[in-house]
Write a protein that holds these residues in place. Sequence first.
Motif, PDB file in Angstrom:
ATOM      1  N   ASP A 263      54.871   0.616  67.757  1.00 56.63           N
ATOM      2  CA  ASP A 263      55.940   0.052  68.591  1.00 56.63           C
ATOM      3  C   ASP A 263      57.097  -0.471  67.745  1.00 56.63           C
ATOM      4  N   VAL A 264      56.792  -1.011  66.545  1.00 59.93           N
ATOM      5  CA  VAL A 264      57.872  -1.470  65.664  1.00 59.93           C
ATOM      6  C   VAL A 264      58.607  -0.285  65.057  1.00 59.93           C
ATOM      7  N   ARG A 265      57.850   0.743  64.662  1.00 61.47           N
ATOM      8  CA  ARG A 265      58.481   1.943  64.110  1.00 61.47           C
ATOM      9  C   ARG A 265      59.438   2.564  65.132  1.00 61.47           C
ATOM     10  N   ARG A 266      59.038   2.560  66.380  1.00 60.81           N
ATOM     11  CA  ARG A 266      59.909   3.098  67.430  1.00 60.81           C
ATOM     12  C   ARG A 266      61.226   2.327  67.486  1.00 60.81           C
ATOM     13  N   ARG A 267      61.160   1.010  67.393  1.00 60.77           N
ATOM     14  CA  ARG A 267      62.378   0.205  67.427  1.00 60.77           C
ATOM     15  C   ARG A 267      63.267   0.494  66.216  1.00 60.77           C
ATOM     16  N   MET A 268      62.631   0.657  65.055  1.00 61.44           N
ATOM     17  CA  MET A 268      63.410   0.916  63.842  1.00 61.44           C
ATOM     18  C   MET A 268      64.112   2.267  63.937  1.00 61.44           C
ATOM     19  N   ILE A 269      63.426   3.252  64.473  1.00 61.68           N
ATOM     20  CA  ILE A 269      64.042   4.570  64.670  1.00 61.68           C
ATOM     21  C   ILE A 269      65.190   4.470  65.671  1.00 61.68           C
ATOM     22  N   TYR A 270      64.965   3.729  66.756  1.00 59.24           N
ATOM     23  CA  TYR A 270      66.019   3.559  67.762  1.00 59.24           C
ATOM     24  C   TYR A 270      67.255   2.901  67.151  1.00 59.24           C
ATOM     25  N   GLY A 271      67.045   1.824  66.381  1.00 53.74           N
ATOM     26  CA  GLY A 271      68.179   1.118  65.793  1.00 53.74           C
ATOM     27  C   GLY A 271      68.920   1.973  64.778  1.00 53.74           C
ATOM     28  N   PHE A 272      68.176   2.638  63.897  1.00 50.33           N
ATOM     29  CA  PHE A 272      68.781   3.484  62.876  1.00 50.33           C
ATOM     30  C   PHE A 272      69.565   4.629  63.520  1.00 50.33           C
ATOM     31  N   CYS A 273      68.953   5.282  64.499  1.00 51.83           N
ATOM     32  CA  CYS A 273      69.609   6.425  65.155  1.00 51.83           C
ATOM     33  C   CYS A 273      70.826   5.992  65.957  1.00 51.83           C
ATOM     34  N   LEU A 274      70.767   4.784  66.535  1.00 51.59           N
ATOM     35  CA  LEU A 274      71.927   4.299  67.284  1.00 51.59           C
ATOM     36  C   LEU A 274      73.114   4.099  66.348  1.00 51.59           C
ATOM     37  N   GLN A 275      72.867   3.468  65.196  1.00 52.02           N
ATOM     38  CA  GLN A 275      73.962   3.269  64.244  1.00 52.02           C
ATOM     39  C   GLN A 275      74.494   4.615  63.732  1.00 52.02           C
ATOM     40  N   TRP A 276      73.601   5.552  63.450  1.00 47.13           N
ATOM     41  CA  TRP A 276      74.034   6.875  62.988  1.00 47.13           C
ATOM     42  C   TRP A 276      74.837   7.584  64.079  1.00 47.13           C
ATOM     43  N   LEU A 277      74.356   7.472  65.327  1.00 48.04           N
ATOM     44  CA  LEU A 277      75.042   8.122  66.449  1.00 48.04           C
ATOM     45  C   LEU A 277      76.464   7.602  66.592  1.00 48.04           C
ATOM     46  N   LEU A 278      76.632   6.294  66.501  1.00 49.21           N
ATOM     47  CA  LEU A 278      77.966   5.728  66.673  1.00 49.21           C
ATOM     48  C   LEU A 278      78.901   6.124  65.533  1.00 49.21           C
ATOM     49  N   GLN A 279      78.383   6.179  64.309  1.00 48.11           N
ATOM     50  CA  GLN A 279      79.220   6.615  63.189  1.00 48.11           C
ATOM     51  C   GLN A 279      79.534   8.104  63.270  1.00 48.11           C
ATOM     52  N   SER A 280      78.715   8.842  64.019  1.00 47.14           N
ATOM     53  CA  SER A 280      78.953  10.281  64.198  1.00 47.14           C
ATOM     54  C   SER A 280      80.113  10.573  65.124  1.00 47.14           C
TER      55      SER A 280
END
Length: 500
Positions: A263-280
């Motif tokens: 469940d923590v790994r899922r949150r970390m992936i969500y946060g990382f991907c959100l930041q990457w998505l916005l910079q994209s």
Amino acid sequence: MAVIKANKYNILIAFFVALGSFTYGYNSSVTAGVVGLPSFFAYMKIDTSTSQGNALFGAINGVYLAGGAFGCWTLAWLADTVGRVRTIQAVTVICIVSAAIQCGSVHVGMFLAGRLVNGFGVGMINTLIPLYQSEISPPSQRGRLVDLHGAILVAGYSCGGWTSYGAYFATNKELQWRLPLGIQLLAPIALLIGSPWLPESPRWLIGHGREEQGMTVLSNLHRTAEDPDATGAHVEFREIQNQIHIEAEERIDTLWKCLCTPDVRRRMIYGFCLQWLLQSTGVLVVFNYQTVLYANLGVAGSTPLLLLSIYNVVAAIFNYVCSLVLDRFGRINIITFGIAGCIADLILYTALVAEFANTTNRVGNGFAILALFLFAVFYGFLDSASYVYCSEIFPTSVRAHGMGFAVSGLFLSNILYTQVAPTAFDTIGWKFFLAFIIVPAAGLVPFRLFYPETKLLSLEEVSYLFGNTAPPSGDEKQQVQSDREPRVSETEEPVVVRGA
């Protein structure tokens, strides 16, 4: 039960620590203006018409972003070990020293070293400030208070742009670029001076066995005229205590354990991907190479720096607008609106550049410049909302680890995008912007499908969205509300509420 609200003291603290946000924004912005000054390149002996000169130009951005990523990864150990406030103090010292190195640089190697260390410092502070703000904010106003990070960050961007524009007219060519870099010292010095009066994060205090101090801080932050006995703070205290007890049993306290816990790994992936998505969306490419984009549209002299400064003002205004509506419309809806707007705007901009760039058509080029300003409007809703969301979704015990990992996605993605940008502009021109249309469009679909809404939930209740721990029931909240003098000694056994 009355809604827990922030008092004036809480709002003042959230606003004051945003001097760290200003530090990140100004430091990230000012160099974009400094490298637009011919005097800087002349002093540093950088010739951008050569491959070596272009490599050094790229390194100015690259080392800063690399330092930022390492700062994000380093933050957690320091913030969890010595506390949020002590970490703020340490990071401001790093920012002060590195800014002085840049301002006093006598050759490009010294400047790059200062830039690397400064990136390390602002990477930490860009993660730490929204983390701290989220831990002192009540659920009903957390979006607005953490959104101060994004709004003041962009205000720092704006001040960096205006400073560079003003310095363009200085007759002393060395002062022309040293003064904007020297101003980097002001915000972190002010934050360092005021830091002894900052309260420690109540969640960090409670998590380290200092319940009485944590309860005192919560009461000071959330006692209002409508709730003079701070009953809401008592409710919040018990929720924090429950959740920290559960997290302690699960023993998730390192980055490796975070990655190994589903469940923590899922949150970390969500946060990382959100930041990457916005910079994209291409936001940093649009910003860092804006003077180049204006030159392609026939704008020369000091005007590109003026337009860059106005661009940042527009971005700051709409970051503030986002703070006013984020708790009402929710994080997911606001981020969706921002991404969709950026995509639509870049489609328009790309079409206009393909048709009118390097031509004498003033109307077409004018509309292309207008499209860049509309991009600042839409991205203003993303800058703030993304930090709020990432600061909310992690458990207290690993919030620093998770937040640092998520924000590193911002720095890593921009290393990629900004380093390839000069070559891409030279070889494929406007077609490079197609990547910033296709990638966010593809990422928007899973974002809408899988990311849960977090508005108006306590940080402890957010855990229920990702794991199997349940938030306190209504009866338990009522019990705490009626008990205006709860036992908060270190020997008190917290009530543990587990999911079915």
